[in-house]
Motif scaffolding. Structure first.
Motif, PDB file in Angstrom:
ATOM      1  N   ASP A 103      76.674  43.746  43.614  1.00  0.00           N
ATOM      2  CA  ASP A 103      77.628  44.563  42.864  1.00  0.00           C
ATOM      3  C   ASP A 103      78.866  43.745  42.486  1.00  0.00           C
ATOM      4  O   ASP A 103      79.123  42.681  43.068  1.00  0.00           O
ATOM      5  CB  ASP A 103      78.026  45.752  43.752  1.00  0.00           C
ATOM      6  N   VAL A 104      79.640  44.289  41.549  1.00  0.00           N
ATOM      7  CA  VAL A 104      80.882  43.612  41.144  1.00  0.00           C
ATOM      8  C   VAL A 104      81.823  43.480  42.346  1.00  0.00           C
ATOM      9  O   VAL A 104      82.590  42.514  42.428  1.00  0.00           O
ATOM     10  CB  VAL A 104      81.572  44.366  39.968  1.00  0.00           C
ATOM     11  N   ALA A 105      81.740  44.396  43.297  1.00  0.00           N
ATOM     12  CA  ALA A 105      82.623  44.345  44.462  1.00  0.00           C
ATOM     13  C   ALA A 105      81.963  43.660  45.657  1.00  0.00           C
ATOM     14  O   ALA A 105      82.331  43.893  46.806  1.00  0.00           O
ATOM     15  CB  ALA A 105      83.055  45.760  44.839  1.00  0.00           C
ATOM     16  N   ALA A 106      80.978  42.798  45.402  1.00  0.00           N
ATOM     17  CA  ALA A 106      80.316  42.091  46.514  1.00  0.00           C
ATOM     18  C   ALA A 106      81.235  41.017  47.085  1.00  0.00           C
ATOM     19  O   ALA A 106      81.978  40.371  46.344  1.00  0.00           O
ATOM     20  CB  ALA A 106      79.019  41.459  46.021  1.00  0.00           C
ATOM     21  N   ASP A 107      81.154  40.844  48.378  1.00  0.00           N
ATOM     22  CA  ASP A 107      81.824  39.723  49.043  1.00  0.00           C
ATOM     23  C   ASP A 107      80.831  38.559  49.006  1.00  0.00           C
ATOM     24  O   ASP A 107      79.804  38.573  49.695  1.00  0.00           O
ATOM     25  CB  ASP A 107      82.158  40.145  50.475  1.00  0.00           C
ATOM     26  N   LEU A 108      81.128  37.545  48.208  1.00  0.00           N
ATOM     27  CA  LEU A 108      80.133  36.476  47.989  1.00  0.00           C
ATOM     28  C   LEU A 108      79.849  35.666  49.255  1.00  0.00           C
ATOM     29  O   LEU A 108      78.768  35.111  49.410  1.00  0.00           O
ATOM     30  CB  LEU A 108      80.569  35.562  46.839  1.00  0.00           C
ATOM     31  N   SER A 109      80.800  35.654  50.171  1.00  0.00           N
ATOM     32  CA  SER A 109      80.552  34.884  51.395  1.00  0.00           C
ATOM     33  C   SER A 109      79.468  35.554  52.241  1.00  0.00           C
ATOM     34  O   SER A 109      78.790  34.910  53.036  1.00  0.00           O
ATOM     35  CB  SER A 109      81.844  34.742  52.201  1.00  0.00           C
ATOM     36  N   LYS A 110      79.299  36.874  52.084  1.00  0.00           N
ATOM     37  CA  LYS A 110      78.173  37.559  52.746  1.00  0.00           C
ATOM     38  C   LYS A 110      76.929  37.483  51.863  1.00  0.00           C
ATOM     39  O   LYS A 110      75.803  37.419  52.354  1.00  0.00           O
ATOM     40  CB  LYS A 110      78.491  39.053  52.945  1.00  0.00           C
ATOM     41  N   THR A 111      77.131  37.568  50.558  1.00  0.00           N
ATOM     42  CA  THR A 111      76.021  37.726  49.628  1.00  0.00           C
ATOM     43  C   THR A 111      75.056  36.544  49.666  1.00  0.00           C
ATOM     44  O   THR A 111      73.834  36.732  49.701  1.00  0.00           O
ATOM     45  CB  THR A 111      76.572  37.896  48.191  1.00  0.00           C
ATOM     46  N   ILE A 112      75.617  35.338  49.648  1.00  0.00           N
ATOM     47  CA  ILE A 112      74.742  34.164  49.538  1.00  0.00           C
ATOM     48  C   ILE A 112      73.804  34.039  50.744  1.00  0.00           C
ATOM     49  O   ILE A 112      72.591  33.917  50.573  1.00  0.00           O
ATOM     50  CB  ILE A 112      75.587  32.897  49.254  1.00  0.00           C
ATOM     51  N   PRO A 113      74.312  34.146  51.971  1.00  0.00           N
ATOM     52  CA  PRO A 113      73.368  34.090  53.110  1.00  0.00           C
ATOM     53  C   PRO A 113      72.340  35.221  53.084  1.00  0.00           C
ATOM     54  O   PRO A 113      71.174  35.014  53.438  1.00  0.00           O
ATOM     55  CB  PRO A 113      74.274  34.221  54.336  1.00  0.00           C
ATOM     56  N   ILE A 114      72.744  36.406  52.653  1.00  0.00           N
ATOM     57  CA  ILE A 114      71.799  37.532  52.630  1.00  0.00           C
ATOM     58  C   ILE A 114      70.671  37.256  51.630  1.00  0.00           C
ATOM     59  O   ILE A 114      69.486  37.424  51.942  1.00  0.00           O
ATOM     60  CB  ILE A 114      72.521  38.858  52.272  1.00  0.00           C
ATOM     61  N   VAL A 115      71.028  36.807  50.425  1.00  0.00           N
ATOM     62  CA  VAL A 115      70.001  36.554  49.410  1.00  0.00           C
ATOM     63  C   VAL A 115      69.083  35.412  49.859  1.00  0.00           C
ATOM     64  O   VAL A 115      67.849  35.515  49.734  1.00  0.00           O
ATOM     65  CB  VAL A 115      70.647  36.243  48.034  1.00  0.00           C
ATOM     66  N   VAL A 116      69.653  34.354  50.415  1.00  0.00           N
ATOM     67  CA  VAL A 116      68.833  33.220  50.864  1.00  0.00           C
ATOM     68  C   VAL A 116      67.873  33.668  51.973  1.00  0.00           C
ATOM     69  O   VAL A 116      66.687  33.340  51.966  1.00  0.00           O
ATOM     70  CB  VAL A 116      69.736  32.045  51.335  1.00  0.00           C
TER      71      VAL A 116
END
Lengths: 428, 428
Positions: B231-244
């Protein structure tokens, strides 16, 4: 036509998706407005039904079917009162079935939610449309309705009134859709992309047709071949009223008894008594060879064991023990409701354990198999399948569940491999 | 052959009926003896599996399949340890789900009970036979097993050892039946009189074949097309590990992510970062036109949106808002597990409410969708159907329920008509 129906189904699905997110207050408000609109339009509804009834009479409709088609003021008021009963039912949506911490800040919930879109196919009774629509809205589901062709004017007017009433509510009028041609049934049964559950209401043959012509889950049952087994340890003063009630209180009901199994040791004493009680109620008896030795009755064949008479006819078989009764029931029964009459608790327990029906009864009439009698407040249908939901199904049959997992950045790798962090698995 | 199989199925059903009435202690005792017998016969099992492996190698088996077929000592010991885990699980049978007085001395209970006979069709992995047989016995069900043809010697020896071990227990050896020819699958799928649930374990195509060729209920899923929406309000520091994690931790798993949906406002910043992280893990990216404008990737088509890659491939689509993400998921997803990554609680709630999947996740990896991770102690399968059971299914997926109604001579007529006695409907 198929394309038109797909468009309709897509609209219903979109409307259902929004309906599924509404609060209980919003859904109940919509129901109240529907009830109000139906009450305000009684004359119009009765007139449309009158037109259906006249057309049906010109076509030479059977009296039983005519009685079901007829929607006079009192039946209509009953159906409107039924909406208020549905408003008063507890919300089936949003129940927390499981609430568990998997790890700190990683919480699993299992929450009930609407199914989506229901496909309801019913025969003559137009008030079924009112009942099922109110159950659908209550449970957050869209509904595609298909009534019997005899009831087309009644159903059309009812649907128009309901849709108009919904315009002033949070529920989109498109959540309720009416199909009007018989050909559409086949297409409806193929819409597994848009319809989540089919509920057929009608004859055994009709339900069977639906079950065999769709991959969409079907809630309902074809046959109701219910049994009572009179054990050697039966108290005959209880047995006779139970058998008479189970057969004659409403013989057309699916929970009426069709086959009576009698322990051979009690048969000579019991058979003449029950025969007298049943023939006094105009019940015709059919019996196996052993029964015929005791009493003159029409012969019963294997075909009788499989038949739901839905009428004042009862098949009788004499069995050597409870195990033979159970074997007969598990072979010929329809897994609806089967009972034992005995004062021997151990024998009763064997019966309750081993009969594979949705309802297994001890010392009471099979006629209790009913959602209202079970205290569910509503009955969506009775299912005779092995998997849940089975037996009388209340509003819970119109919802499913979802797992919600809410975390704070957790990844599976943390909980895997040699340095795996353990889960806490703590119920909250 | 069909007749032989029907005979076998009838025997299994009769044995299952008795098994379904055994106490927890009796079922656990049988499991302990099975574990003991398997441990005592390790050399024999490993030798039979060795013969299967050699035959498979002569036939040029693929390495991945060979790895699944191979049953060395450590895998076998793991499977035997698994039986002890099953022994320690709570009893799924006999749970009281409802206990209600309908009237004085007329008491309704809803009690969990075994389904009857399970039909399990699995591909290469022979230890699946051990796991599923122990779950079946624990839950009081008979089981008809059909393993892959590559594993025929392993499965035959395992079944013989299990059946021999059961001879000294309350469970009849006939409760566990092995089919050995591929032709028997078709017959098995037609035995709706004898088999209550089919559990297929294998490739998507295989599960789909089973689903389309039986009227017996099927527990399982074909595709696992899981999504993550950033989402636009995603915290990217959480997002990248989750997607990987969701893509690479075990790409062949059904709960691995296949399509990444990205809010258009965050895409220019996020895409290069996630692309770098994923390509470092050998993931190939495919993207829609908007993605291609930001970054050079292979083009993704509608076919990609429907594909479970089960491999290090990820499809990417840029969407204008959460509603578009939800619409995409509800159109192309398989209702397995879909997640949103956002710090905006309201947006997360919309996603959790409107996505029609069995698992809807917020700020965590889709890889958590698993019976063990949910704390169920066992996983019978993962279901993507709309009706329950859905999502990861534990032992509760192997039981159903019955209604017991125990009275003292009650008849329905007492509670009907103008002088109807009211029900008490008092939960006990």
């Amino acid at each position: 036509m198929a394309t038109q129906l797909i468009d309709l189904a897509q609209q219903t699905r979109a409307a259902a998706q929004k309906l599924g997110t509404l609060s209980l207050a919003q859904r109940n408000d919509a129901l109240a407005k529907v009830a109000q609109a139906l009450a305000a339009n009684q004359a119009k509804i009765v007139a449309a039904n009158q037109a259906d009834c006249e057309a049906a009479q010109r076509d030479g409709i059977a009296p039983a079917l005519y009685a079901r088609l007829k929607l006079g003021e009192s039946k209509l008021q009953g159906a409107i009162a039924g909406i208020h009963d549905v408003i008063n039912l507890p919300d089936p949506v949003g129940h927390l079935q499981l609430h568990r911490e998997l790890d700190q800040d990683l919480v699993l919930k299992r929450v009930t939610c609407p199914l989506g879109v229901l496909g309801i196919i019913f025969e003559a009774r137009p008030e079924a449309l009112i009942q099922i629509t109110s159950l659908a809205i209550k449970s957050g589901n869209g509904v595609i309705l298909k009534g019997g062709k005899e009831a087309i004017q009644s159903c059309t007017v009812l649907t128009e009134i309901i849709q108009t009433a919904l315009q002033d509510t949070a529920v989109s009028p498109q959540a309720v859709t009416l199909l009007t041609t018989r050909e559409e049934i086949k297409t409806l049964l193929s819409l597994d992309q848009y319809v989540d559950l089919i509920i057929p209401r009608g004859s055994n043959a009709f339900v069977q047709y639906v079950q065999q012509n769709t991959t969409i889950p079907v809630l309902g049952h074809a046959d109701g071949v219910c049994h009572l087994y009179v054990d050697v340890a039966a108290d005959l003063s209880k047995t006779i009223p139970i058998v008479v009630d189970a057969k004659t209180q409403y013989p057309a009901a699916c929970n009426a008894v069709e086959t009576l199994l009698i322990h051979e040791k009690i048969a000579p004493e019991f058979l003449p008594q029950i025969a007298a009680a049943l023939t006094a109620k105009q019940v015709t008896l059919r019996g196996d060879a052993a029964t015929q030795k005791i009493m003159p009755v029409q012969p019963a064949t294997a075909e009788d064991w499989r038949t739901e008479y839905s009428d004042l006819v009862l098949a009788i078989k004499i069995v050597p023990d409870v195990e033979a009764a159970i074997a007969h029931i598990n072979t010929y029964g329809s897994k609806h409701t089967d009972g034992i009459i005995t004062e021997d608790a151990a024998t009763a327990q064997i019966f309750l354990n081993e009969v594979k029906a949705a309802g297994v009864y001890h010392n009471c009439s099979t006629r209790f198999a009913d959602g209202f009698r079970y205290g569910f407040g509503a009955e969506v249908g009775i299912s005779t399948q092995t998997l849940p939901p089975r037996g009388p199904v209340g509003l819970e049959g119109l919802v499913t569940y979802k797992y919600h997992l809410v975390g704070n950045g957790q990844i599976a790798a943390t909980y895997s491999g040699p340095d795996a962090k353990p889960f806490t698995h703590r119920d909250l």
